[in-house]
Design an enzyme around this catalytic site. Structure first.
Site, PDB file in Angstrom:
ATOM      1  N   GLY A  14      -3.451  -0.030  -7.733  1.00 25.63           N
ATOM      2  CA  GLY A  14      -2.300   0.413  -6.956  1.00 25.63           C
ATOM      3  C   GLY A  14      -1.007  -0.146  -7.503  1.00 25.63           C
ATOM      4  N   GLY A  16       3.036  -0.553  -6.238  1.00 19.15           N
ATOM      5  CA  GLY A  16       4.042  -0.370  -5.202  1.00 19.15           C
ATOM      6  C   GLY A  16       5.375  -0.712  -5.800  1.00 19.15           C
ATOM      7  N   SER A  17       6.349  -0.916  -4.942  1.00 16.47           N
ATOM      8  CA  SER A  17       7.672  -1.243  -5.452  1.00 16.47           C
ATOM      9  C   SER A  17       7.720  -2.700  -5.897  1.00 16.47           C
ATOM     10  CB  SER A  17       8.702  -0.991  -4.366  1.00 16.47           C
ATOM     11  OG  SER A  17       8.201  -1.454  -3.135  1.00 16.47           O
ATOM     12  N   VAL A  21      -1.283  -4.044  -8.010  1.00 16.24           N
ATOM     13  CA  VAL A  21      -2.521  -4.453  -7.362  1.00 16.24           C
ATOM     14  C   VAL A  21      -3.689  -4.105  -8.273  1.00 16.24           C
ATOM     15  CG1 VAL A  21      -3.946  -4.269  -5.294  1.00 16.24           C
ATOM     16  CG2 VAL A  21      -1.467  -4.094  -5.106  1.00 16.24           C
ATOM     17  N   LYS A  36      -2.918  -8.828  -5.597  1.00 16.04           N
ATOM     18  CA  LYS A  36      -1.545  -8.309  -5.671  1.00 16.04           C
ATOM     19  C   LYS A  36      -0.727  -9.333  -6.443  1.00 16.04           C
ATOM     20  CE  LYS A  36       2.170  -6.581  -2.694  1.00 16.04           C
ATOM     21  NZ  LYS A  36       2.500  -6.165  -1.321  1.00 16.04           N
ATOM     22  N   ASP A 134       7.469  -2.352   7.600  1.00 16.38           N
ATOM     23  CA  ASP A 134       7.245  -1.322   6.576  1.00 16.38           C
ATOM     24  C   ASP A 134       5.989  -0.507   6.875  1.00 16.38           C
ATOM     25  OD1 ASP A 134       7.886   0.134   4.312  1.00 16.38           O
ATOM     26  OD2 ASP A 134       7.158  -1.372   2.882  1.00 16.38           O
TER      27      ASP A 134
HETATM   28  P1  ADP Z   1       3.973  -2.905  -2.395  1.00 18.77           P
HETATM   29  O1  ADP Z   1       4.557  -3.999  -1.571  1.00 18.77           O
HETATM   30  O2  ADP Z   1       4.410  -2.983  -3.812  1.00 18.77           O
HETATM   31  O3  ADP Z   1       4.174  -1.554  -1.785  1.00 18.77           O
HETATM   32  P2  ADP Z   1       1.214  -2.834  -1.466  1.00 18.77           P
HETATM   33  O4  ADP Z   1       0.668  -4.089  -0.867  1.00 18.77           O
HETATM   34  O5  ADP Z   1       1.595  -1.761  -0.515  1.00 18.77           O
HETATM   35  O6  ADP Z   1       2.400  -3.205  -2.475  1.00 18.77           O
HETATM   36  O7  ADP Z   1       0.136  -2.265  -2.508  1.00 18.77           O
HETATM   37  C1  ADP Z   1       0.458  -1.128  -3.310  1.00 18.77           C
HETATM   38  C2  ADP Z   1      -0.713  -0.163  -3.324  1.00 18.77           C
HETATM   39  O8  ADP Z   1      -1.893  -0.832  -3.852  1.00 18.77           O
HETATM   40  C3  ADP Z   1      -1.148   0.334  -1.938  1.00 18.77           C
HETATM   41  O9  ADP Z   1      -0.396   1.460  -1.529  1.00 18.77           O
HETATM   42  C4  ADP Z   1      -2.608   0.671  -2.178  1.00 18.77           C
HETATM   43  O10 ADP Z   1      -2.717   1.933  -2.838  1.00 18.77           O
HETATM   44  C5  ADP Z   1      -3.064  -0.415  -3.158  1.00 18.77           C
HETATM   45  N1  ADP Z   1      -3.642  -1.573  -2.462  1.00 18.77           N
HETATM   46  C6  ADP Z   1      -2.951  -2.618  -1.932  1.00 18.77           C
HETATM   47  N2  ADP Z   1      -3.766  -3.522  -1.340  1.00 18.77           N
HETATM   48  C7  ADP Z   1      -5.024  -3.042  -1.485  1.00 18.77           C
HETATM   49  C8  ADP Z   1      -6.335  -3.516  -1.054  1.00 18.77           C
HETATM   50  N3  ADP Z   1      -6.460  -4.655  -0.387  1.00 18.77           N
HETATM   51  N4  ADP Z   1      -7.408  -2.745  -1.369  1.00 18.77           N
HETATM   52  C9  ADP Z   1      -7.242  -1.584  -2.048  1.00 18.77           C
HETATM   53  N5  ADP Z   1      -6.062  -1.078  -2.465  1.00 18.77           N
HETATM   54  C10 ADP Z   1      -4.948  -1.794  -2.192  1.00 18.77           C
HETATM   55 MG    MG Z   2       3.384  -0.891   0.019  1.00 20.03          MG
HETATM   56 MG    MG Z   3       5.796  -3.926   0.184  1.00 21.13          MG
END
Ligand code: ADP
Ligand code: MG
Ligand code: MG
Length: 274
Positions: A14, A16-17, A21, A36, A134
């Site tokens: 994954g 994100g901004s 991950v 992450k 968020d």
């Molecule tokens: P950001 O703060 O950059 O948005 P996130 O915590 O939302 O980061 O993680 C970004 C993406 O990674 C999520 O939208 C999801 O697709 C994937 N992801 C995050 N945490 C997990 C997890 N525990 N298990 C599986 N996928 C995850």
């Molecule tokens: Mg996110």
């Molecule tokens: Mg975030």
């Protein structure tokens, strides 16, 4: 890939901004988890700050009883991989993707179960004095059953002492999911998460954000008009009433998570297994 920690980094799952991950595998028992990470050298300061903020919030949430509907925090560390140094959060791995990706396959029973999990997660978070800030489809992850989802991404979250000081606030989160009072810079409390929840439910049904993105124009409609986003036709009358309770423009009139769990739309909606 590195000898300084007891785990190995696997594939990216994954973006994100703020974080990247990836999967992590424990060297001793082969257990799989999500990692992450922020690259200390390549990031901008606010990215590292969001990760440190997330760690503080996840730690404070893990002190007392945890919620099965919040992605579980497993710890944090530093790793040195090739020439880079990463700050990492270890999280329970959720295999089912985000709720925005599979909206087409979801019937109303599954949808109700997902919403029940999400409201339960938020009720827990709010009772611990934390505002998520968020709530949106990309931060809601599907677990081992289609009706089981968990709330993720506490990078924008804030603690109790920062709610409602009366002073103007800097809005946190993602613009299209922001409550009117947040867009106006007035306040961002638990009720603001409930508005974002309403937008997220629409997104869970349609696969698209509740508001179309027309930049500043959309923000002024959210913050300074009487307009509400369109409610999906696919939803029952009870479901539409539930969304209405979340999308009250006046934050004092919006239902709390405890009230929402008592709404008829949530009757017998809890998932069978966790
Ligand atoms: P950001 O703060 O950059 O948005 P996130 O915590 O939302 O980061 O993680 C970004 C993406 O990674 C999520 O939208 C999801 O697709 C994937 N992801 C995050 N945490 C997990 C997890 N525990 N298990 C599986 N996928 C995850
Ligand atoms: Mg996110
Ligand atoms: Mg975030």
């Amino acid at each position: 890939n590195n000898d300084t920690v007891s785990w190995v980094r696997g594939k990216c799952i994954g973006k994100g901004s703020f974080g990247n991950v990836s999967l992590g595998v424990d060297k001793s028992d082969g257990r799989v988890f999500a990692v992450k990470s922020v690259d200390r050298m390549a990031c901008i300061p606010s990215q590292l700050e969001a990760l440190e903020n997330e760690i503080r919030i996840l730690r404070s949430l893990s002190y007392s009883s945890s919620s099965p509907y919040v992605v579980q925090y497993l710890g944090d560390d530093e790793s040195y991989e090739k020439t880079t140094s990463f700050r990492n959060i270890h999280l329970e791995y959720l295999p089912g993707g985000t709720v925005t990706e599979d909206h087409d396959d979801v019937d109303e029973l599954t949808l109700r179960s997902r919403i029940w999990c999400l409201v339960s997660a938020l009720k827990h978070v709010h009772s611990r004095g934390i505002v998520h800030c968020d709530v949106k489809g990309k931060n809601v992850l599907v677990g081992h059953a289609p009706g089981l989802v968990k709330l993720a991404d506490f990078g924008s979250g804030k603690g109790h002492s920062m709610f409602d000081s009366g002073a103007p606030i800097s809005p946190r989160g993602s613009p299209l999911w922001m409550a009117p009072e947040v867009v106006r810079g007035e306040s961002q409390g638990p009720e603001s998460d409930v508005w974002s929840l309403g937008c997220t439910i629409i997104e869970m049904v349609t696969g698209k954000p509740a508001w179309e993105d027309h930049g500043v124009d959309t923000l002024s409609r959210i913050g300074f008009s009487d307009e509400l986003p369109a409610f999906p036709d696919r939803l029952s009358e009870t479901g539409r009433d539930f969304i209405q309770k979340c999308l009250r423009r006046d934050p004092t009139q919006r239902w709390s998570c405890s009230q929402l769990l008592e709404h008829p739309f949530m009757a017998a909606a809890a998932p069978d297994s966790v």
